[in-house]
Design a protein around this motif. Structure first.
Motif: not given
Length: 102
Positions: A23-28, A66-76, A78-88
């Motif tokens: 579910h989390l892999q399908n909801r980046p 371990a992170r790759e098992r959870v993210y379904g890809m290398p964490y780096s 996933w971060k470059s594709k999906h992680q956004k800068e946190a808002t204030p």
């Protein structure tokens, strides 16, 4: 309630975990900081828990593995594709969450 053997409970727990990870892999779009604010855990926590469980069973697993098992890809990746800068607002909510715990 139906009696459930420890073996069946373990299978059910494993299936539930796999479903959560899927579910989390399908909801980046769901950001880790939002998970931390609302539930006090995120994908990285799941990876840490997976690694700790593996090590408890005598299986060596790195944080990245371990992170790759959870993210379904290398964490780096996933971060470059999906992680956004946190808002204030997210950062303020993240910081405030510790104040609510006693």
């Amino acid at each position: 309630m139906t009696e459930i053997s420890p073996e069946l409970q373990e299978k059910l727990d494993a299936a539930t975990f796999r479903r959560l990870v899927s579910h989390l892999q399908n909801r980046p779009d769901v950001q880790n900081i939002d998970l931390m604010i609302l539930a006090d855990f995120c994908r990285n926590c799941l990876g840490d828990w997976q690694r700790e469980a593996a090590e408890a069973e005598g299986v060596s697993m790195t944080k990245d593995e371990a992170r790759e098992r959870v993210y379904g890809m290398p964490y780096s990746e996933w971060k470059s594709k999906h992680q956004k800068e946190a808002t204030p607002e997210q950062m303020a909510a993240f910081e405030a969450r510790g104040k609510d715990k006693a």
